[in-house]
Scaffold this motif. Structure first.
Motif, PDB file in Angstrom:
ATOM      1  N   UNK A 125       0.931  -1.087   0.081  1.00 33.44           N
ATOM      2  CA  UNK A 125      -0.169  -0.111  -0.027  1.00 33.44           C
ATOM      3  C   UNK A 125       0.874   1.430   0.023  1.00 33.44           C
ATOM      4  N   UNK A 126       0.403   2.257  -0.727  1.00 40.71           N
ATOM      5  CA  UNK A 126       1.114   3.473  -1.007  1.00 40.71           C
ATOM      6  C   UNK A 126       0.282   4.590  -0.295  1.00 40.71           C
ATOM      7  N   UNK A 127       0.648   5.776  -0.391  1.00 38.53           N
ATOM      8  CA  UNK A 127       0.056   7.170   0.024  1.00 38.53           C
ATOM      9  C   UNK A 127       0.112   7.079   1.690  1.00 38.53           C
ATOM     10  N   UNK A 128       1.215   6.252   2.302  1.00 36.08           N
ATOM     11  CA  UNK A 128       1.396   6.209   3.535  1.00 36.08           C
ATOM     12  C   UNK A 128       1.995   7.451   4.310  1.00 36.08           C
ATOM     13  N   UNK A 129       2.973   8.312   3.523  1.00 38.78           N
ATOM     14  CA  UNK A 129       3.513   9.455   3.968  1.00 38.78           C
ATOM     15  C   UNK A 129       2.496  10.575   4.346  1.00 38.78           C
ATOM     16  N   UNK A 130       1.579  10.598   2.984  1.00 37.43           N
ATOM     17  CA  UNK A 130       0.650  11.771   3.166  1.00 37.43           C
ATOM     18  C   UNK A 130      -0.487  11.444   4.174  1.00 37.43           C
ATOM     19  N   UNK A 131      -0.810  10.143   4.307  1.00 37.58           N
ATOM     20  CA  UNK A 131      -1.844   9.756   5.434  1.00 37.58           C
ATOM     21  C   UNK A 131      -1.184  10.070   6.906  1.00 37.58           C
ATOM     22  N   UNK A 132      -0.017   9.471   7.026  1.00 35.29           N
ATOM     23  CA  UNK A 132       0.551   9.520   8.286  1.00 35.29           C
ATOM     24  C   UNK A 132       0.979  10.807   8.913  1.00 35.29           C
ATOM     25  N   UNK A 133       1.907  11.291   7.974  1.00 34.09           N
ATOM     26  CA  UNK A 133       2.437  12.642   8.460  1.00 34.09           C
ATOM     27  C   UNK A 133       2.072  14.017   7.905  1.00 34.09           C
TER      28      UNK A 133
END
Length: 378
Positions: A125-133
């Motif tokens: 899964x991507x969009x991790x940086x946007x979702x988390x930080x």
């Protein structure tokens, strides 16, 4: 659930780039006027709404784990297009209960009816940086007294602490074919999370992984004992070293092939027909459905899909579909000011951990979509 407008922060591109979203300019087609990260709009949720959604996400995760067990015990690998020679390794990974880290459900939700599962991104899964930080600091800057459905970072740190891994560093791999920088920054963020959990991390490209006849080695000739990769399992098993996958520990484990495949949608419908959070789904046939979307078992970014309704036929380009297709009941994404959001709901371990929202003016969420933040007014 409401869509609202707000004034973007002065110098927002520099702010998000400093926080790790360095790829917001390169991961989006150049001809689009709308940016990938769009903080001129956002969504608001009520707290009781979020609590209900959390329960739904965790129930969906439990259902997916039941579906994985169902596929293994019944041998229904044809639902996923998995070749027979891979089955023993998948079953060994499942029976060992190799530990897993995270995944992201894509949900159709309009704020009124029950959320509907569109697919489960359980392997890469991507969009991790946007979702988390990135969206967290947006909220802190503009709405500091509000809350956000976002415990991703803390839960990832805790999960890395609890994973029963071998001694030694964890290697974090991406592919050098990544032109936008999104995969590199996602891997860099996950490496930082693991290091906050006390795990020593080493970055590596998939192309620099070698097999010496006994162990996996990095380009410094160091043994790779544990590997977290942003590289799908169906590609790993096709690599030259794919025959030796049991010689190292993988995060995500190989049994995630049972979940990172749209054939899972068919297994879920067989197990839980009529469930309020599922859409009808069949393998290689629409059955008696008049409105459906055809999805490749192994596809990405909305490619190789086709929507068919009594008054519409719409297809996207792509090269996916060799393994087969799932035909899923089509329910149009909700309309908020002409935009159509998809809720990306994260699971870490067995628990819900937050959401990220992508929206597009089109019928299918693809690489033209924008990521927008959210908040919970208190």
């Amino acid at each position: 659930m409401r869509r609202e407008r707000a004034e973007p922060r002065t110098g927002w591109p520099q702010i998000i780039e400093a926080q790790g979203l360095a790829y917001h300019r390169t991961s989006h087609p150049e001809n689009l006027t709308r940016p990938y990260w769009d903080e001129s709009v956002h969504y608001t949720f009520e707290m009781d709404e979020v609590l209900r959604l959390e329960e739904t996400v965790e129930e969906l995760h439990r259902m997916c784990m039941e579906a994985a067990a169902y596929i293994v015990t019944s041998g229904r690998y044809e639902l996923l297009g998995i070749p027979p020679h891979l089955v023993p390794a998948i079953e060994a990974s499942w029976n060992r209960r190799d530990p897993h880290l995270s995944g992201r459900f894509d949900l159709r939700y309009d704020g009124a009816g029950p959320p509907k599962l569109l697919e489960y991104n359980a392997d890469t899964p991507t969009s991790l940086v946007e979702s988390s930080i990135i969206q967290w600091y947006w909220k802190e800057d503009l709405f500091p007294s509000d809350d956000q459905w976002n415990s991703l970072h803390e839960r990832l740190v805790d999960r890395w602490k609890s994973l029963p891994l071998r001694d030694g560093p964890v290697h974090f791999a991406w592919t050098e074919d990544d032109e936008s920088g999104e995969e590199f920054m996602t891997v860099a963020y996950m490496k930082e999370v693991a290091e906050q959990a006390g795990r020593l991390g080493v970055g590596i490209t998939m192309q620099d992984i070698g097999w010496d006849g006994h162990d996996f080695r990095d380009n410094g000739r160091n043994e790779i004992k544990t590997l977290w990769k942003l590289y799908p399992w169906e590609w790993i098993v096709a690599e030259e070293f794919g025959a030796h996958i049991d010689e190292t520990d993988w995060v995500e484990p190989m049994w995630k092939m049972l979940l990172s495949n749209k054939g899972l949608l068919v297994a879920l419908w067989e197990l839980f027909p009529g469930h309020p959070n599922l859409l009808r789904a069949y393998l290689d046939t629409p059955g008696n459905m008049k409105s459906y979307i055809r999805k490749p078992l192994l596809g990405r970014e909305g490619a190789s899909m086709e929507i068919v309704t009594p008054g519409l036929r719409h297809a996207t380009e792509g090269r996916y579909g060799a393994e087969g297709f799932v035909f899923q009941e089509f329910q149009a994404l909700p309309d908020f000011d002409g935009q159509h959001p998809v809720i990306g709901a994260w699971v870490v371990g067995e628990e819900s951990a937050g959401i990220g929202i992508r929206e597009t003016s089109g019928l299918i969420t693809d690489d033209t979509s924008s990521f927008v933040p959210h908040r919970i007014p208190l």
